[in-house]
Each structure stands twice: as structure tokens, then as C-alpha cells.
Design a protein around this motif. Structure first.
Motif, PDB file in Angstrom:
ATOM      1  N   ALA A  22      26.227  17.521 -35.738  1.00 12.70           N
ATOM      2  CA  ALA A  22      27.116  17.825 -34.621  1.00 12.70           C
ATOM      3  C   ALA A  22      28.486  17.278 -34.992  1.00 12.70           C
ATOM      4  CB  ALA A  22      26.613  17.176 -33.347  1.00 12.70           C
ATOM      5  N   VAL A  23      29.521  18.070 -34.739  1.00 14.30           N
ATOM      6  CA  VAL A  23      30.877  17.711 -35.130  1.00 14.30           C
ATOM      7  C   VAL A  23      31.752  17.647 -33.880  1.00 14.30           C
ATOM      8  CG1 VAL A  23      32.862  18.434 -36.508  1.00 14.30           C
ATOM      9  CG2 VAL A  23      30.565  18.849 -37.357  1.00 14.30           C
ATOM     10  N   GLY A  24      32.487  16.569 -33.733  1.00 16.91           N
ATOM     11  CA  GLY A  24      33.433  16.416 -32.636  1.00 16.91           C
ATOM     12  C   GLY A  24      34.831  16.727 -33.130  1.00 16.91           C
ATOM     13  N   ILE A  25      35.486  17.690 -32.470  1.00 13.80           N
ATOM     14  CA  ILE A  25      36.820  18.116 -32.877  1.00 13.80           C
ATOM     15  C   ILE A  25      37.795  17.748 -31.766  1.00 13.80           C
ATOM     16  CG2 ILE A  25      38.248  20.107 -33.477  1.00 13.80           C
ATOM     17  CD1 ILE A  25      35.666  21.421 -34.517  1.00 13.80           C
ATOM     18  N   ILE A  26      38.877  17.080 -32.149  1.00 16.80           N
ATOM     19  CA  ILE A  26      39.912  16.688 -31.201  1.00 16.80           C
ATOM     20  C   ILE A  26      41.238  17.270 -31.677  1.00 16.80           C
ATOM     21  CG2 ILE A  26      41.148  14.765 -30.134  1.00 16.80           C
ATOM     22  CD1 ILE A  26      38.649  13.064 -30.602  1.00 16.80           C
ATOM     23  N   ASP A  27      41.850  18.060 -30.811  1.00 13.38           N
ATOM     24  CA  ASP A  27      43.128  18.707 -31.118  1.00 13.38           C
ATOM     25  C   ASP A  27      43.105  19.429 -32.465  1.00 13.38           C
ATOM     26  OD1 ASP A  27      44.237  17.974 -28.695  1.00 13.38           O
ATOM     27  OD2 ASP A  27      45.131  16.143 -29.488  1.00 13.38           O
ATOM     28  N   GLY A  28      42.009  20.134 -32.727  1.00 19.49           N
ATOM     29  CA  GLY A  28      41.914  20.967 -33.923  1.00 19.49           C
ATOM     30  C   GLY A  28      41.528  20.255 -35.203  1.00 19.49           C
ATOM     31  N   VAL A  40      27.897  12.382 -30.245  1.00 15.47           N
ATOM     32  CA  VAL A  40      29.183  13.058 -30.414  1.00 15.47           C
ATOM     33  C   VAL A  40      29.755  13.439 -29.052  1.00 15.47           C
ATOM     34  CG1 VAL A  40      30.350  15.058 -31.425  1.00 15.47           C
ATOM     35  CG2 VAL A  40      28.559  13.891 -32.711  1.00 15.47           C
ATOM     36  N   MET A  41      28.921  13.960 -28.171  1.00 15.10           N
ATOM     37  CA  MET A  41      29.382  14.345 -26.836  1.00 15.10           C
ATOM     38  C   MET A  41      29.907  13.132 -26.075  1.00 15.10           C
ATOM     39  SD  MET A  41      30.020  16.547 -24.553  1.00 15.10           S
ATOM     40  CE  MET A  41      29.155  18.055 -24.854  1.00 15.10           C
ATOM     41  N   LYS A  42      29.217  12.000 -26.171  1.00 22.01           N
ATOM     42  CA  LYS A  42      29.672  10.790 -25.485  1.00 22.01           C
ATOM     43  C   LYS A  42      31.054  10.384 -25.981  1.00 22.01           C
ATOM     44  CE  LYS A  42      28.363   6.039 -24.383  1.00 22.01           C
ATOM     45  NZ  LYS A  42      29.633   5.821 -23.791  1.00 22.01           N
ATOM     46  N   ARG A  43      31.263  10.431 -27.277  1.00 27.08           N
ATOM     47  CA  ARG A  43      32.566  10.062 -27.831  1.00 27.08           C
ATOM     48  C   ARG A  43      33.654  11.048 -27.408  1.00 27.08           C
ATOM     49  NH1 ARG A  43      32.174   8.184 -33.937  1.00 27.08           N
ATOM     50  NH2 ARG A  43      34.254   7.457 -33.418  1.00 27.08           N
ATOM     51  N   LEU A  44      33.294  12.330 -27.312  1.00 34.44           N
ATOM     52  CA  LEU A  44      34.267  13.322 -26.855  1.00 34.44           C
ATOM     53  C   LEU A  44      34.653  13.087 -25.394  1.00 34.44           C
ATOM     54  CD1 LEU A  44      32.924  16.607 -28.457  1.00 34.44           C
ATOM     55  CD2 LEU A  44      35.056  15.440 -29.004  1.00 34.44           C
ATOM     56  N   LEU A  45      33.662  12.744 -24.566  1.00 36.03           N
ATOM     57  CA  LEU A  45      33.939  12.510 -23.152  1.00 36.03           C
ATOM     58  C   LEU A  45      34.789  11.261 -22.922  1.00 36.03           C
ATOM     59  CD1 LEU A  45      30.472  13.456 -21.617  1.00 36.03           C
ATOM     60  CD2 LEU A  45      32.609  14.772 -21.505  1.00 36.03           C
ATOM     61  N   ASP A  46      34.809  10.363 -23.897  1.00 40.53           N
ATOM     62  CA  ASP A  46      35.615   9.149 -23.800  1.00 40.53           C
ATOM     63  C   ASP A  46      37.089   9.392 -24.143  1.00 40.53           C
ATOM     64  OD1 ASP A  46      33.415   7.673 -23.037  1.00 40.53           O
ATOM     65  OD2 ASP A  46      32.994   6.915 -25.054  1.00 40.53           O
ATOM     66  N   GLN A  47      37.442  10.587 -24.571  1.00 40.31           N
ATOM     67  CA  GLN A  47      38.811  10.899 -24.968  1.00 40.31           C
ATOM     68  C   GLN A  47      39.703  11.068 -23.743  1.00 40.31           C
ATOM     69  OE1 GLN A  47      39.686  10.794 -28.277  1.00 40.31           O
ATOM     70  NE2 GLN A  47      37.553  10.116 -28.384  1.00 40.31           N
ATOM     71  N   GLN A  48      40.997  10.965 -23.957  1.00 39.02           N
ATOM     72  CA  GLN A  48      41.958  11.168 -22.887  1.00 39.02           C
ATOM     73  C   GLN A  48      41.886  12.612 -22.397  1.00 39.02           C
ATOM     74  OE1 GLN A  48      45.731  10.143 -24.555  1.00 39.02           O
ATOM     75  NE2 GLN A  48      45.148   8.043 -24.965  1.00 39.02           N
ATOM     76  N   GLU A  49      42.211  12.809 -21.129  1.00 36.98           N
ATOM     77  CA  GLU A  49      42.099  14.138 -20.535  1.00 36.98           C
ATOM     78  C   GLU A  49      43.047  15.164 -21.148  1.00 36.98           C
ATOM     79  OE1 GLU A  49      42.118  14.238 -16.312  1.00 36.98           O
ATOM     80  OE2 GLU A  49      40.772  12.536 -16.156  1.00 36.98           O
ATOM     81  N   ASP A  50      44.165  14.736 -21.715  1.00 35.91           N
ATOM     82  CA  ASP A  50      45.120  15.694 -22.262  1.00 35.91           C
ATOM     83  C   ASP A  50      44.758  16.169 -23.667  1.00 35.91           C
ATOM     84  OD1 ASP A  50      45.649  13.212 -23.405  1.00 35.91           O
ATOM     85  OD2 ASP A  50      47.795  13.591 -23.567  1.00 35.91           O
ATOM     86  N   LYS A  51      43.682  15.675 -24.224  1.00 29.95           N
ATOM     87  CA  LYS A  51      43.232  16.093 -25.555  1.00 29.95           C
ATOM     88  C   LYS A  51      42.370  17.347 -25.444  1.00 29.95           C
ATOM     89  CE  LYS A  51      44.607  12.344 -27.807  1.00 29.95           C
ATOM     90  NZ  LYS A  51      45.429  12.284 -28.968  1.00 29.95           N
ATOM     91  N   GLU A  52      42.512  18.241 -26.399  1.00 29.74           N
ATOM     92  CA  GLU A  52      41.658  19.423 -26.472  1.00 29.74           C
ATOM     93  C   GLU A  52      40.474  19.073 -27.365  1.00 29.74           C
ATOM     94  OE1 GLU A  52      41.964  24.170 -27.431  1.00 29.74           O
ATOM     95  OE2 GLU A  52      43.440  22.837 -28.278  1.00 29.74           O
ATOM     96  N   VAL A  53      39.267  19.088 -26.797  1.00 34.37           N
ATOM     97  CA  VAL A  53      38.083  18.670 -27.537  1.00 34.37           C
ATOM     98  C   VAL A  53      37.072  19.807 -27.629  1.00 34.37           C
ATOM     99  CG1 VAL A  53      38.356  16.253 -26.893  1.00 34.37           C
ATOM    100  CG2 VAL A  53      36.918  17.720 -25.508  1.00 34.37           C
TER     101      VAL A  53
END
Length: 67
Positions: A22-28, A40-53
Motif C-alpha cells: 500500500a502506498v501513501g501519496i501526498i501532493d503527488g 498507510v491509511m492512518k498516516r494519511l489521515l494524520d496529514q493536514q487538511e489542505d494536503k491532497e492525499v
């Protein structure tokens, strides 16, 4: 010039090195990977709201994937 969406960026990525993960992509850009998509999903959900994940599960070479 049109803005590239996450799907546009995903279509141009070479993910062969991430087969079976599973790969987590942040802002491309690939930010992290793990065999466990929950981590991976947990780490993505921890990102700032303005990030495209995005979360992408890359199939193994001998496996088919359908959407």
C-alpha cells in the motif's frame, strides 16, 4: 496550463518497485509505503487538511486488479 489532479499524477507513476504494498501519496509524491494498508491509511489521515492525499494498493506482478 491545467492543474494536475492526483489521478493524473498516479497515471504517470512507475509503481513496479511497490508491488504488493500500500502506498501513501501526498501532493503527488510517494510519502510512505507498507504491506499493511491500515497503517498507510492512518498516516494519511494524520496529514493536514489542505494536503491532497491518496492511498493506492499496488498488486503483485502475477495478480490482476480491477476497479
Amino acid at each position: 496550463m491545467a492543474i494536475k489532479t492526483a489521478l493524473d499524477r498516479f497515471n504517470t507513476m512507475d509503481l513496479r518497485d511497490y508491488a504488493g504494498m500500500a502506498v501513501g501519496i501526498i501532493d503527488g509524491k510517494i510519502a510512505f509505503k507498507d504491506k499493511n494498508p491500515r497503517k498507510v491509511m492512518k498516516r494519511l489521515l494524520d496529514q493536514q487538511e489542505d494536503k491532497e492525499v491518496a492511498l493506492i494498493c499496488v498488486p503483485k506482478v502475477k495478480m490482476a486488479m480491477s476497479l
